[in-house]
Design a protein around this motif. Structure first.
Motif, PDB file in Angstrom:
ATOM      1  N   LEU A 124       0.847  -1.180   0.000  1.00 27.12           N
ATOM      2  CA  LEU A 124       0.000   0.000   0.000  1.00 27.12           C
ATOM      3  C   LEU A 124       0.893   1.244   0.000  1.00 27.12           C
ATOM      4  CD1 LEU A 124      -3.052   0.759   0.231  1.00 27.12           C
ATOM      5  CD2 LEU A 124      -2.748   0.753   2.719  1.00 27.12           C
ATOM      6  N   ILE A 125       0.563   2.201  -0.878  1.00 28.53           N
ATOM      7  CA  ILE A 125       1.267   3.479  -0.936  1.00 28.53           C
ATOM      8  C   ILE A 125       0.240   4.585  -0.742  1.00 28.53           C
ATOM      9  CG2 ILE A 125       2.683   5.029  -2.339  1.00 28.53           C
ATOM     10  CD1 ILE A 125       3.576   2.526  -3.933  1.00 28.53           C
ATOM     11  N   LEU A 126       0.415   5.366   0.309  1.00 30.49           N
ATOM     12  CA  LEU A 126      -0.516   6.438   0.653  1.00 30.49           C
ATOM     13  C   LEU A 126       0.231   7.761   0.568  1.00 30.49           C
ATOM     14  CD1 LEU A 126      -2.076   4.650   3.748  1.00 30.49           C
ATOM     15  CD2 LEU A 126      -3.089   4.833   1.456  1.00 30.49           C
ATOM     16  N   ALA A 127      -0.093   8.557  -0.436  1.00 32.57           N
ATOM     17  CA  ALA A 127       0.639   9.797  -0.688  1.00 32.57           C
ATOM     18  C   ALA A 127      -0.247  11.011  -0.430  1.00 32.57           C
ATOM     19  CB  ALA A 127       1.152   9.827  -2.127  1.00 32.57           C
ATOM     20  N   ASP A 128       0.234  11.932   0.390  1.00 34.07           N
ATOM     21  CA  ASP A 128      -0.449  13.207   0.617  1.00 34.07           C
ATOM     22  C   ASP A 128      -1.935  12.994   0.891  1.00 34.07           C
ATOM     23  OD1 ASP A 128       1.822  15.227  -0.071  1.00 34.07           O
ATOM     24  OD2 ASP A 128       1.851  13.761  -1.703  1.00 34.07           O
ATOM     25  N   THR A 129      -2.212  12.159   1.879  1.00 40.64           N
ATOM     26  CA  THR A 129      -3.587  11.802   2.218  1.00 40.64           C
ATOM     27  C   THR A 129      -3.686  11.625   3.719  1.00 40.64           C
ATOM     28  OG1 THR A 129      -5.422  10.360   1.525  1.00 40.64           O
ATOM     29  CG2 THR A 129      -3.298   9.284   1.961  1.00 40.64           C
ATOM     30  N   VAL A 219       4.094   5.634   3.338  1.00 37.36           N
ATOM     31  CA  VAL A 219       3.396   6.917   3.424  1.00 37.36           C
ATOM     32  C   VAL A 219       4.344   7.997   2.890  1.00 37.36           C
ATOM     33  CG1 VAL A 219       2.312   8.612   4.938  1.00 37.36           C
ATOM     34  CG2 VAL A 219       2.017   6.165   5.394  1.00 37.36           C
ATOM     35  N   ILE A 220       3.877   8.737   1.900  1.00 37.52           N
ATOM     36  CA  ILE A 220       4.675   9.788   1.267  1.00 37.52           C
ATOM     37  C   ILE A 220       3.969  11.125   1.486  1.00 37.52           C
ATOM     38  CG2 ILE A 220       5.714  10.609  -0.884  1.00 37.52           C
ATOM     39  CD1 ILE A 220       5.459   7.820  -2.019  1.00 37.52           C
ATOM     40  N   VAL A 221       4.750  12.173   1.716  1.00 38.08           N
ATOM     41  CA  VAL A 221       4.156  13.497   1.837  1.00 38.08           C
ATOM     42  C   VAL A 221       5.139  14.538   1.327  1.00 38.08           C
ATOM     43  CG1 VAL A 221       4.993  13.881   4.200  1.00 38.08           C
ATOM     44  CG2 VAL A 221       2.924  15.067   3.402  1.00 38.08           C
ATOM     45  N   GLY A 222       4.617  15.558   0.656  1.00 37.91           N
ATOM     46  CA  GLY A 222       5.440  16.687   0.246  1.00 37.91           C
ATOM     47  C   GLY A 222       5.787  17.552   1.448  1.00 37.91           C
TER      48      GLY A 222
END
Length: 274
Positions: A124-129, A219-222
């Motif tokens: 699972l990849i959850l980006a900017d969420t 988990v990715i975030v800017g």
């Protein structure tokens, strides 16, 4: 890139999608942000497949009402979108667990898929969420946006969002990204944007299910994301057992478009662990 269309004749729904790559790795499915479409994944589609004829199949579908995917009769929810995604994967012959990635709205649908179809996930990849539901204040803002799009079309909504949708560095140094995001948002239909706002407004709180996610999770975030900032991403990652957090420098809420090389490198490293 040739647009493909999958049709589920039993309930008259369809999804359009792009894809690249082949190979033995778990397929990677990427779900786009609001109010964009599958085209926002252009910097990832071939790159994450390993190039032409690469090591994994990468697919980017349009969620309901965006790109070429129509809005179902009666609208949609993140849960019905997850159901449609499961049907879509089966319908195009994917019978193995997938790595599912979603950015912002796509992340909400990915979390719904994780709730309902855990056996179909390899990662699972959850980006900017985020996991939480909308607050009363945010719901009121969604309602105002529904009125705005009905009165003035999608372009008015994206113009209102742009200052916070993209990071300060992108606004200052990457005007071509600002233009592309504005054009993509403005091209979406009134009905599609309005239906998505309802789905976002009414989505359930995904937080209670986060502790039960048992697949590798990224988990990715800017670093410059002001809509779902790094502190929110840290909370999300902390709630999912074993989740890894990565911060993309000089990027805002659409980190995959604002810093594609950095985003792709982070995802590629993660895929080697799945």
């Amino acid at each position: 890139m040739v647009m493909n269309t999958w049709n589920a004749l039993h309930d008259r729904i369809s999804l359009t999608y792009d894809e690249a790559g082949t190979g033995d790795g778990p397929p990677l499915v990427l779900l786009h942000a609001y109010p964009q479409c599958r085209e926002m994944w252009a910097p990832q589609l071939v790159a994450l497949s390993g190039g032409p004829g690469g090591g994994r199949r990468v697919l980017a579908p349009d969620l309901f009402g965006f790109g070429g995917s129509p809005v179902p009769d009666g609208g949609w929810t993140v849960d019905t979108a997850a159901d449609a995604l499961a049907d879509f994967l089966d319908g195009i012959g994917i019978t193995v667990p997938v790595v599912l990635g979603g950015l912002s709205m796509g992340g909400y649908v990915a979390l719904a898929f994780a709730r309902h179809y855990p056996s179909q996930l390899a990662g699972l990849i959850l980006a900017d969420t985020k996991g939480g539901a909308d607050t009363a204040e945010v719901k009121a803002g969604r309602n105002k946006s529904i009125e705005l799009v009905r009165d003035q079309r999608a372009g008015a909504v994206i113009d209102q969002m742009i200052p916070r949708l993209l990071g300060a560095t992108t606004h200052a140094k990457r005007p071509e990204v600002v233009t592309a995001v504005r054009q993509m948002g403005a091209a979406q239909s009134i009905d599609g944007v309005a239906a998505a706002l309802v789905a976002l407004r009414d989505r359930p709180d995904a937080t209670p299910n986060l502790a039960s996610i048992n697949v590798p999770t990224l988990v990715i975030v800017g670093a410059e994301d002001v809509l779902t900032p790094p502190d929110v991403a840290r909370e999300l990652a902390a709630a999912i057992p074993g989740a890894k957090l990565e911060v993309v420098p000089a990027a805002g809420h659409l980190s995959n478009l604002e810093a594609p090389d950095e985003f792709n490198a982070i995802v590629q490293r993660f895929l080697t662990t799945v």
